[in-house]
Design a protein around this motif. Structure first.
Motif, PDB file in Angstrom:
ATOM      1  N   ALA A  86      23.953  56.671 -36.689  1.00  0.00           N
ATOM      2  CA  ALA A  86      23.081  55.244 -36.630  1.00  0.00           C
ATOM      3  C   ALA A  86      23.426  53.971 -36.743  1.00  0.00           C
ATOM      4  N   ARG A  87      24.131  54.506 -38.511  1.00  0.00           N
ATOM      5  CA  ARG A  87      24.374  53.784 -39.649  1.00  0.00           C
ATOM      6  C   ARG A  87      25.748  53.116 -39.416  1.00  0.00           C
ATOM      7  N   ARG A  88      26.538  54.194 -38.853  1.00  0.00           N
ATOM      8  CA  ARG A  88      27.953  53.893 -38.721  1.00  0.00           C
ATOM      9  C   ARG A  88      28.020  52.330 -37.140  1.00  0.00           C
ATOM     10  N   THR A  89      26.883  52.037 -36.530  1.00  0.00           N
ATOM     11  CA  THR A  89      26.991  52.065 -35.092  1.00  0.00           C
ATOM     12  C   THR A  89      25.825  50.682 -35.350  1.00  0.00           C
ATOM     13  N   ASN A  90      24.599  51.453 -34.588  1.00  0.00           N
ATOM     14  CA  ASN A  90      23.370  50.478 -34.418  1.00  0.00           C
ATOM     15  C   ASN A  90      22.194  51.977 -34.321  1.00  0.00           C
ATOM     16  N   ARG A  91      21.623  51.378 -35.698  1.00  0.00           N
ATOM     17  CA  ARG A  91      19.825  52.131 -34.710  1.00  0.00           C
ATOM     18  C   ARG A  91      19.263  52.337 -34.179  1.00  0.00           C
ATOM     19  N   LYS A  92      19.321  50.419 -33.482  1.00  0.00           N
ATOM     20  CA  LYS A  92      18.010  50.758 -32.369  1.00  0.00           C
ATOM     21  C   LYS A  92      18.688  51.445 -30.845  1.00  0.00           C
ATOM     22  N   THR A  93      20.171  50.457 -30.440  1.00  0.00           N
ATOM     23  CA  THR A  93      21.111  51.059 -29.761  1.00  0.00           C
ATOM     24  C   THR A  93      20.880  53.074 -29.903  1.00  0.00           C
ATOM     25  N   THR A  94      20.968  53.875 -31.202  1.00  0.00           N
ATOM     26  CA  THR A  94      21.190  54.917 -31.133  1.00  0.00           C
ATOM     27  C   THR A  94      19.793  55.492 -30.296  1.00  0.00           C
ATOM     28  N   PHE A  95      18.242  55.102 -30.591  1.00  0.00           N
ATOM     29  CA  PHE A  95      17.691  55.148 -30.702  1.00  0.00           C
ATOM     30  C   PHE A  95      17.210  55.334 -29.136  1.00  0.00           C
ATOM     31  N   VAL A  96      17.720  54.404 -28.361  1.00  0.00           N
ATOM     32  CA  VAL A  96      17.054  54.248 -27.100  1.00  0.00           C
ATOM     33  C   VAL A  96      18.193  55.170 -26.233  1.00  0.00           C
ATOM     34  N   LEU A  97      18.987  55.173 -26.494  1.00  0.00           N
ATOM     35  CA  LEU A  97      19.816  55.846 -25.748  1.00  0.00           C
ATOM     36  C   LEU A  97      19.478  57.062 -25.761  1.00  0.00           C
ATOM     37  N   THR A  98      19.346  58.049 -27.069  1.00  0.00           N
ATOM     38  CA  THR A  98      18.893  59.204 -27.078  1.00  0.00           C
ATOM     39  C   THR A  98      17.601  59.600 -26.849  1.00  0.00           C
ATOM     40  N   ILE A 141       9.963  53.315 -43.338  1.00  0.00           N
ATOM     41  CA  ILE A 141      10.115  53.143 -44.990  1.00  0.00           C
ATOM     42  C   ILE A 141      10.622  51.712 -45.116  1.00  0.00           C
ATOM     43  N   ASP A 142      11.780  51.045 -43.993  1.00  0.00           N
ATOM     44  CA  ASP A 142      11.707  49.737 -44.410  1.00  0.00           C
ATOM     45  C   ASP A 142      11.571  48.857 -43.959  1.00  0.00           C
ATOM     46  N   LEU A 143       9.701  49.095 -42.907  1.00  0.00           N
ATOM     47  CA  LEU A 143       9.160  47.627 -42.640  1.00  0.00           C
ATOM     48  C   LEU A 143       7.929  48.173 -43.375  1.00  0.00           C
ATOM     49  N   PHE A 144       7.808  49.173 -44.320  1.00  0.00           N
ATOM     50  CA  PHE A 144       6.683  48.636 -45.480  1.00  0.00           C
ATOM     51  C   PHE A 144       6.888  49.374 -46.460  1.00  0.00           C
ATOM     52  N   ASP A 205      15.387  46.057 -35.030  1.00  0.00           N
ATOM     53  CA  ASP A 205      15.414  46.653 -36.359  1.00  0.00           C
ATOM     54  C   ASP A 205      15.278  45.696 -37.734  1.00  0.00           C
ATOM     55  N   PRO A 206      14.254  46.112 -38.358  1.00  0.00           N
ATOM     56  CA  PRO A 206      14.356  45.341 -40.030  1.00  0.00           C
ATOM     57  C   PRO A 206      15.566  44.988 -40.319  1.00  0.00           C
ATOM     58  N   GLY A 207      16.213  46.039 -40.340  1.00  0.00           N
ATOM     59  CA  GLY A 207      17.462  46.267 -41.334  1.00  0.00           C
ATOM     60  C   GLY A 207      17.069  47.477 -42.899  1.00  0.00           C
ATOM     61  N   PRO A 220      24.306  39.797 -47.376  1.00  0.00           N
ATOM     62  CA  PRO A 220      24.846  40.644 -46.620  1.00  0.00           C
ATOM     63  C   PRO A 220      26.009  41.679 -47.394  1.00  0.00           C
ATOM     64  N   GLU A 221      26.986  40.430 -47.843  1.00  0.00           N
ATOM     65  CA  GLU A 221      27.825  41.277 -47.697  1.00  0.00           C
ATOM     66  C   GLU A 221      27.712  42.441 -48.734  1.00  0.00           C
ATOM     67  N   GLN A 222      26.124  42.382 -49.948  1.00  0.00           N
ATOM     68  CA  GLN A 222      26.300  43.332 -51.058  1.00  0.00           C
ATOM     69  C   GLN A 222      25.316  44.420 -51.018  1.00  0.00           C
ATOM     70  N   ARG A 223      24.585  44.075 -49.941  1.00  0.00           N
ATOM     71  CA  ARG A 223      23.449  45.291 -49.489  1.00  0.00           C
ATOM     72  C   ARG A 223      23.895  46.146 -47.784  1.00  0.00           C
ATOM     73  N   ALA A 224      25.334  45.177 -47.396  1.00  0.00           N
ATOM     74  CA  ALA A 224      26.836  46.316 -46.905  1.00  0.00           C
ATOM     75  C   ALA A 224      27.055  46.854 -47.558  1.00  0.00           C
ATOM     76  N   ALA A 225      27.535  46.272 -48.548  1.00  0.00           N
ATOM     77  CA  ALA A 225      27.631  47.763 -49.592  1.00  0.00           C
ATOM     78  C   ALA A 225      26.825  48.845 -49.942  1.00  0.00           C
ATOM     79  N   ASP A 226      25.683  48.187 -50.160  1.00  0.00           N
ATOM     80  CA  ASP A 226      24.607  49.578 -50.665  1.00  0.00           C
ATOM     81  C   ASP A 226      24.735  51.123 -49.407  1.00  0.00           C
ATOM     82  N   GLU A 227      24.542  49.409 -48.030  1.00  0.00           N
ATOM     83  CA  GLU A 227      24.474  51.096 -46.927  1.00  0.00           C
ATOM     84  C   GLU A 227      25.948  51.680 -46.599  1.00  0.00           C
ATOM     85  N   LYS A 228      26.759  51.496 -47.640  1.00  0.00           N
ATOM     86  CA  LYS A 228      27.772  52.878 -47.197  1.00  0.00           C
ATOM     87  C   LYS A 228      27.174  54.216 -47.078  1.00  0.00           C
TER      88      LYS A 228
END
Length: 455
Positions: A86-98, A141-144, A205-207, A220-228
């Motif tokens: 989910a982190r490498r691809t897309n959380r929503k897509t992973t959620f729906v398919l699984t 946790i990301d929503l609240f 997805d809120p991100g 967005p660049e700084q947030r992407a660096a932290d998400e790795k």
């Protein structure tokens, strides 16, 4: 004039919203929380209808422990796997398919003809079900923001349990129909597929870290660096004392055994029919709902008043009280199902206190970009390992010595030891929570200055 007034006042609520506010957060929570209900009730088909399933397929009591243990062992591997995907691809897509895949395999499990096919269907379903728990926990946790996280987790699991408590007696009624247990799998598989479609159509997805006020200024660049995710960050997470204690605490959590063996216990020990024994799932679910809803509100209030020990006190109380009530409830033949229902409601309430406490505790000591991995490790690995071991023990010990012995030790004495163990958190949690607060403040300052935001 009316049109002008509406136009000028409409933006006001948005402008007054605090930093880190996620629009539509309760609606989004309801969408993803629904998948937990469907996924949880796949296992409820087994636990509620186990007596008739095992009679139809000529299986021993130990088979229930094997089924649940295999499902949890699969979760140990695939919970972190789906969090990584989910982190490498897309959380929503992973959620729906699984979720959709879990629904399809659940339907297929309804055609089982023996232990091998039942086990295969259950295990493959667990592969896909494993994605829901860590992803829902992380997205919540990301929503609240911190003041509402206990309440949000409590509401989610309260609603899940309330729906499940209504479903339990209905599932029990299927035991009176020839091959009715098969329809249990068919129905819950269909529910999973419908919920997957709803998430696909309406969820956004809120991100990662969207609810953190101190991270709003990040680009967005700084947030992407932290998400790795890196191995260095994983090792960093495992060096957080409070998080390690929470992992160990999950290893000695025998309370979930009430859900998997509760109906079988009442049938085999005190002679109730499956349909009558399944009645206790309703008060259990109601109690759980009260525990999650009320517990979330009370826990958040205690956290506000005592930010360094409020949640810890609730967590410790829940473990010790559960152990005491479990011993009283299971070691005496209370006669009619009504008395057992009262005790099951109390057990549900005490178990319901946990989601609104342990998730916020972990979120408070782990950096935002590592929370998905943290929840996967705690819930999909450590809790799953404990659940597998407890269920295997319950199946084999119950077959050899009776389920009364099982209920005395696993949901009873083990939970008392659990409650004493979490006392260590009073020393570790304040320091770890302060460290994360300082980290987020530092990142926000660096972002405003245009500097690096690395951990």
């Amino acid at each position: 004039m009316r049109r002008s007034t509406v136009t000028t006042t409409r933006p006001a609520p948005a402008s007054a919203r605090p930093a880190g506010y996620v629009p539509g957060r309760w609606r989004k929570l309801a969408l993803i929380g629904g998948t937990l209900f469907a996924d949880n009730n796949e296992s409820s088909v087994i636990s509620t209808l186990a007596p008739v399933i095992f009679a139809a397929l000529a299986l021993p009591l130990s088979a229930l422990g094997v089924l649940v243990a295999v499902g949890k062992c699969v979760t140990v591997v695939f919970g972190p796997f789906w969090a990584f995907v989910a982190r490498r691809t897309n959380r929503k897509t992973t959620f729906v398919l699984t979720t959709a895949a879990a629904g399809l395999v659940t339907i297929a499990t309804g055609f089982a003809t023996g232990f091998v096919t039942l086990l295969l269907g259950y295990a493959v379903t667990a592969v896909f079900v494993a994605a829901a728990l860590p992803l829902v926990s992380e997205i919540t946790i990301d929503l609240f923001d911190a003041p509402l996280r206990g309440r949000a987790s409590g509401y989610t699991w309260g609603a899940v349990s309330l729906l499940g408590s209504v479903a339990g007696p209905l599932l029990g009624r299927l035991s009176t129909i020839e091959n009715g247990w098969r329809w249990g799998f068919f129905l819950w598989g269909a529910v999973m597929i419908v919920l997957a479609l709803l998430v696909f159509a309406f969820f956004r997805d809120p991100g990662v870290g969207a609810s953190e006020p101190t991270l709003v200024a990040l680009t967005p660049e700084q947030r992407a660096a932290d998400e790795k995710l890196t191995w260095a960050k994983i090792r960093q997470m495992l060096r957080i004392p409070t998080f390690v204690i929470m992992l160990i605490q999950r290893l000695v959590s025998g309370h979930l055994l009430i859900g998997s063996f509760g109906t079988v216990f009442l049938v085999s020990t005190y002679g109730f029919t499956t349909a009558v024994a399944a009645v206790v799932t309703l008060p259990f679910g109601i109690g759980y709902t009260v525990g999650t809803l009320g517990g979330g509100i009370v826990t958040d209030a205690l956290h506000k008043a005592f930010p360094r020990r409020g949640r810890l006190t609730v967590l410790q109380f829940a473990q010790i009280a559960f152990g005491i009530v479990a011993i009283i409830a299971t070691q005496v033949d209370w006669g009619g199902i009504g008395v057992f229902a009262i005790f099951w409601a109390m057990l549900g309430f005490l178990q319901g206190l946990n989601p609104g406490v342990n998730r916020p505790i972990v979120a408070a000591v782990v950096p935002p970009e590592l929370r998905g991995a943290a929840f996967a490790l705690m819930l999909s690995v450590f809790e799953a390992i404990a659940y597998a071991i407890f269920n295997l023990l319950a199946g084999y010990i119950g077959q050899a010595h009776g389920l009364v012995v099982v209920m005395l030790w696993l949901p009873g004495i083990v939970m008392l030891a659990n409650g004493l163990f979490v006392s260590v958190l009073y020393w570790t949690y304040p320091k770890d929570a302060d460290r994360i607060e300082q980290l987020l403040v530092t990142r926000a300052r660096q972002a405003q200055a245009g500097g690096s935001v690395g951990a």
